[in-house]
Write a protein that holds these residues in place. Sequence first.
Motif, short mmCIF file in Angstrom:
data_model
loop_
_atom_site.label_atom_id
_atom_site.label_comp_id
_atom_site.label_asym_id
_atom_site.label_seq_id
_atom_site.Cartn_x
_atom_site.Cartn_y
_atom_site.Cartn_z
N LYS A 21 58.22 90.72 46.91
CA LYS A 21 57.90 90.01 45.10
C LYS A 21 57.45 91.10 44.93
CE LYS A 21 55.08 86.59 47.48
NZ LYS A 21 56.15 87.48 49.16
N SER A 22 56.48 91.80 45.23
CA SER A 22 55.99 92.84 44.26
C SER A 22 56.97 93.74 43.68
CB SER A 22 54.37 93.04 44.65
OG SER A 22 53.55 92.29 45.10
N THR A 23 57.39 94.50 44.60
CA THR A 23 57.94 95.73 44.43
C THR A 23 59.21 95.05 42.94
OG1 THR A 23 57.76 95.69 46.61
CG2 THR A 23 59.73 96.84 45.50
N SER A 34 51.79 96.02 40.29
CA SER A 34 51.60 95.23 41.75
C SER A 34 52.07 96.00 42.48
CB SER A 34 52.31 93.99 41.48
OG SER A 34 51.74 93.06 42.43
N ILE A 35 50.58 96.13 43.12
CA ILE A 35 50.76 96.97 44.70
C ILE A 35 51.68 96.73 45.38
CG2 ILE A 35 48.37 97.76 43.89
CD1 ILE A 35 47.27 96.10 46.31
N THR A 36 51.92 97.05 46.25
CA THR A 36 52.60 96.59 47.72
C THR A 36 52.39 97.94 48.85
OG1 THR A 36 54.50 98.67 46.66
CG2 THR A 36 55.47 97.01 45.74
N THR A 42 48.57 92.61 51.19
CA THR A 42 48.67 93.58 50.34
C THR A 42 48.29 92.44 48.58
OG1 THR A 42 49.50 94.99 50.76
CG2 THR A 42 49.82 95.46 49.29
N THR A 43 49.34 91.89 48.44
CA THR A 43 48.30 91.10 47.27
C THR A 43 47.65 89.98 47.20
OG1 THR A 43 51.33 91.68 46.41
CG2 THR A 43 49.91 90.04 45.49
N ARG A 44 46.41 89.73 46.54
CA ARG A 44 45.75 89.05 46.95
C ARG A 44 45.63 87.95 45.90
NH1 ARG A 44 40.54 91.97 49.43
NH2 ARG A 44 42.10 92.10 51.95
N VAL A 61 55.18 85.91 37.75
CA VAL A 61 54.29 85.35 38.53
C VAL A 61 54.41 85.62 39.63
CG1 VAL A 61 52.24 83.52 38.47
CG2 VAL A 61 53.81 83.35 36.36
N ASP A 62 53.83 86.78 39.58
CA ASP A 62 53.50 87.47 41.17
C ASP A 62 52.39 86.39 41.87
OD1 ASP A 62 54.63 89.08 43.26
OD2 ASP A 62 53.31 90.77 43.32
N THR A 63 53.12 86.51 43.21
CA THR A 63 51.89 84.96 43.92
C THR A 63 51.69 86.30 44.96
OG1 THR A 63 53.62 83.78 45.06
CG2 THR A 63 52.01 83.58 42.78
MG MG Z 1 53.04 91.60 46.84
#
Ligand code: MG
Length: 299
Positions: A21-23, A34-36, A42-44, A61-63
């Motif tokens: 998702k973040s990628t 957004s870090i991956t 990883t995503t908090r 919206v990255d969740t």
């Molecule tokens: Mg993520």
Amino acid sequence: MNDTGFHCGYVAIIGRPNVGKSTLLNHILGQKISITSRKPQTTRHQILGVKTSATSQVIYVDTPGIHTRRNTAINRYMNRAASSVLGDVDIVLFVVQAPQWTEEDETVLRRLEEVDAPVILVINKVDKVQEKSELLPYMDRLMSMREFEKAIPVSALHAQNIVDVEAAVAEYLPVNDAYFPGDQITDRNMRFLAAEIIREKLIRELGQELPYTSTVEIERFEEGDTITRIFATIYVEAKGQKAIIIGKKGARLKSIGTKARKDIETMMDGKVYLELWVKVREGWSNDERALNSLGYSTE
Ligand code: MG
Ligand code: GDP
């Protein structure tokens, strides 16, 4: 009043941890916000990525992924962040990893039952699928599970078919004026992004050795004329974890610091001085009060 035909809306990117998702978000924005990593946690935090063109503004919206394994305060926080956006968005991108379908995907699918917004299925990591003939039956199977507006096979990492995802999003974007200034790409400030970059380097450097409960706090963030000075603390839960992060003669911490500093310099487009400390704070990940003091709102 909107008589310009401008379109603007919110798009939630959801899916179980690690599907990319973040990628996907970073590639859509053309910038890393957004870090991956390969690690599930990883995503908090929820993070917004804003993409503005002459005719539209899309607010992604990255969740954090939906976590089902451990019922700790931090997992509850992440699940709330992932679920609460679903009621408020105009479009949902449901990301899965081809050709897998797991119990965790099933949990996410169940959360989609209450969602009225159009859902677009994004089938990621197709570059990893050796037998391309597997893809069609896989897509058919997923399409029979609920109504999806579309299914789009992509490779987020190699930026393949990402434009198809953006084109699909554009079809369902409501008519609205822009919510954010055209040059803003995220709702998070440099201070937050710097802490996230440090956390990414920590995760990548330590892999499975990284205590699942470590976190990063920026103590001071001073933007000068020629250099930005950042003082950050990495919090862990036990003395042994502290030693692992520091490494032999501090080598590991130094390497984490160097990599983080370079990324922060790219992000800020300027020179950065970064000082990292490691401290022990017991039991924070399952303690609502400690979570609040570290910036995770548990309300
Ligand atoms: Mg993520
Ligand atoms: P998230 O937890 O869903 O946000 O997943 P991430 O974006 O952090 O990605 C998890 C891992 O999958 C990282 O190691 C990514 O580099 C990797 N990844 C993401 N997209 C792709 C892809 O299209 N192909 C391959 N091979 N790996 C990918």
